[in-house]
Design an enzyme around this catalytic site. Structure first.
Site, PDB file in Angstrom:
ATOM      1  N   SER A  58       0.811  -1.215   0.000  1.00 42.90           N
ATOM      2  CA  SER A  58       0.000   0.000   0.000  1.00 42.90           C
ATOM      3  C   SER A  58       0.845   1.266   0.000  1.00 42.90           C
ATOM      4  CB  SER A  58      -0.959   0.006   1.194  1.00 42.90           C
ATOM      5  OG  SER A  58      -0.243   0.058   2.407  1.00 42.90           O
ATOM      6  N   THR A  59       2.060   1.205   0.532  1.00 44.62           N
ATOM      7  CA  THR A  59       2.934   2.386   0.528  1.00 44.62           C
ATOM      8  C   THR A  59       3.165   2.876  -0.894  1.00 44.62           C
ATOM      9  OG1 THR A  59       4.019   1.669   2.562  1.00 44.62           O
ATOM     10  CG2 THR A  59       5.224   3.251   1.187  1.00 44.62           C
ATOM     11  N   ALA A 102       1.247   1.895  -3.633  1.00 45.24           N
ATOM     12  CA  ALA A 102      -0.059   2.138  -4.257  1.00 45.24           C
ATOM     13  C   ALA A 102      -0.586   3.534  -3.915  1.00 45.24           C
ATOM     14  CB  ALA A 102      -1.059   1.076  -3.801  1.00 45.24           C
ATOM     15  N   THR A 149      10.171 -11.647 -11.516  1.00 48.23           N
ATOM     16  CA  THR A 149      10.282 -10.385 -12.242  1.00 48.23           C
ATOM     17  C   THR A 149       9.117  -9.497 -11.815  1.00 48.23           C
ATOM     18  OG1 THR A 149      11.446 -11.366 -14.117  1.00 48.23           O
ATOM     19  CG2 THR A 149      10.273  -9.305 -14.529  1.00 48.23           C
ATOM     20  N   LEU A 150       9.444  -8.284 -11.431  1.00 46.47           N
ATOM     21  CA  LEU A 150       8.467  -7.308 -10.941  1.00 46.47           C
ATOM     22  C   LEU A 150       8.259  -6.234 -11.988  1.00 46.47           C
ATOM     23  CD1 LEU A 150      10.331  -6.784  -7.562  1.00 46.47           C
ATOM     24  CD2 LEU A 150       8.224  -8.100  -7.833  1.00 46.47           C
ATOM     25  N   GLU A 151       7.044  -5.714 -12.069  1.00 43.56           N
ATOM     26  CA  GLU A 151       6.753  -4.601 -12.969  1.00 43.56           C
ATOM     27  C   GLU A 151       6.180  -3.466 -12.139  1.00 43.56           C
ATOM     28  OE1 GLU A 151       4.232  -2.024 -15.375  1.00 43.56           O
ATOM     29  OE2 GLU A 151       3.344  -3.690 -14.288  1.00 43.56           O
ATOM     30  N   GLN A 172       3.617  -8.113  -1.441  1.00 45.79           N
ATOM     31  CA  GLN A 172       3.416  -9.225  -0.514  1.00 45.79           C
ATOM     32  C   GLN A 172       2.951 -10.461  -1.269  1.00 45.79           C
ATOM     33  OE1 GLN A 172       0.114  -9.837   2.586  1.00 45.79           O
ATOM     34  NE2 GLN A 172       1.881  -9.161   3.792  1.00 45.79           N
ATOM     35  N   GLN A 230      14.264 -18.679 -13.819  1.00 44.75           N
ATOM     36  CA  GLN A 230      14.771 -17.385 -14.246  1.00 44.75           C
ATOM     37  C   GLN A 230      15.585 -16.715 -13.136  1.00 44.75           C
ATOM     38  OE1 GLN A 230      11.208 -15.279 -15.392  1.00 44.75           O
ATOM     39  NE2 GLN A 230      10.846 -14.509 -13.356  1.00 44.75           N
TER      40      GLN A 230
END
Length: 188
Positions: free
Chosen positions: A112-113, A115, A135-137, A156, A180
């Site tokens: 949430s920080t 968002a 992998t994060l977007e 999370q 990966q």
């Protein structure tokens, strides 16, 4: 599928190396002061972003095509902080390496920080027997530059354990993102 608690997460991390490196507690303080929390929470695990980023740029006027993604559309940044341009996005990877058990599915949600700042973290579910760095977007939905902090919490992971083992796992299907490491671009 019941959601798993902090005790279950600690046991699975110790017994099956499900998350490495693993932080058994929730960390909110770093060597330089307060950090965006990471580690084990009540019913999940707060993952961290590694200091390896690929920031989207359209200097080549490319078309975004998931079947033929042009790697030249990214600028590589290795730093503790990544600035994402307005209305753009960046890819990164987790610090943690995951080994998901055959009877477990995960759902990942942004913290949430981020968002609350208009920064959306998108991660697809981690399927049974998938393993690798996630992998994060990060999408910057604002008209201003946005900052992402490496080695701090970004999302999370919630673990769902099935009553029965799946018939076909991600490993059985020889999934294209299996094992990966590093920031992985789309594969057709």
């Amino acid at each position: 599928m019941p959601i798993k608690s902090d005790r279950w997460i600690r046991e699975m991390a110790a017994r099956h190396r499900m998350i490495e490196p693993f932080e058994p507690d929730q960390i909110r303080q770093g060597e330089h002061g307060r950090v965006i929390s990471y580690g084990t929470s009540s019913y999940g695990y707060d993952i961290r972003c590694a200091p390896e980023f690929k920031v989207f740029t359209n200097i080549n006027s490319a078309i975004v095509d998931p079947k033929a993604f042009n790697p030249a559309s990214f600028v590589d940044i290795n730093a503790d902080v990544c600035i994402i341009p307005p209305n753009s996005f960046a890819l990164a990877r987790t610090v943690e390496f995951f080994r998901i058990p055959r009877n477990v599915l995960t759902i990942c949600l942004g913290k949430s920080t981020y968002a609350r700042c208009g920064i959306i973290v998108n991660v697809t579910p981690l399927e049974p027997e998938w393993e690798g760095h996630v992998t994060l977007e990060f999408s910057n939905t604002t008209p201003l530059p946005a900052k992402i902090y490496a080695n701090e919490g970004v999302a999370q992971v919630i673990f769902l354990e099935a009553d029965t083992v799946c018939e076909t796992s991600y490993a059985d299907r020889d999934g294209k993102y299996q094992g990966q490491t590093g920031v992985t671009l789309p594969k057709a």
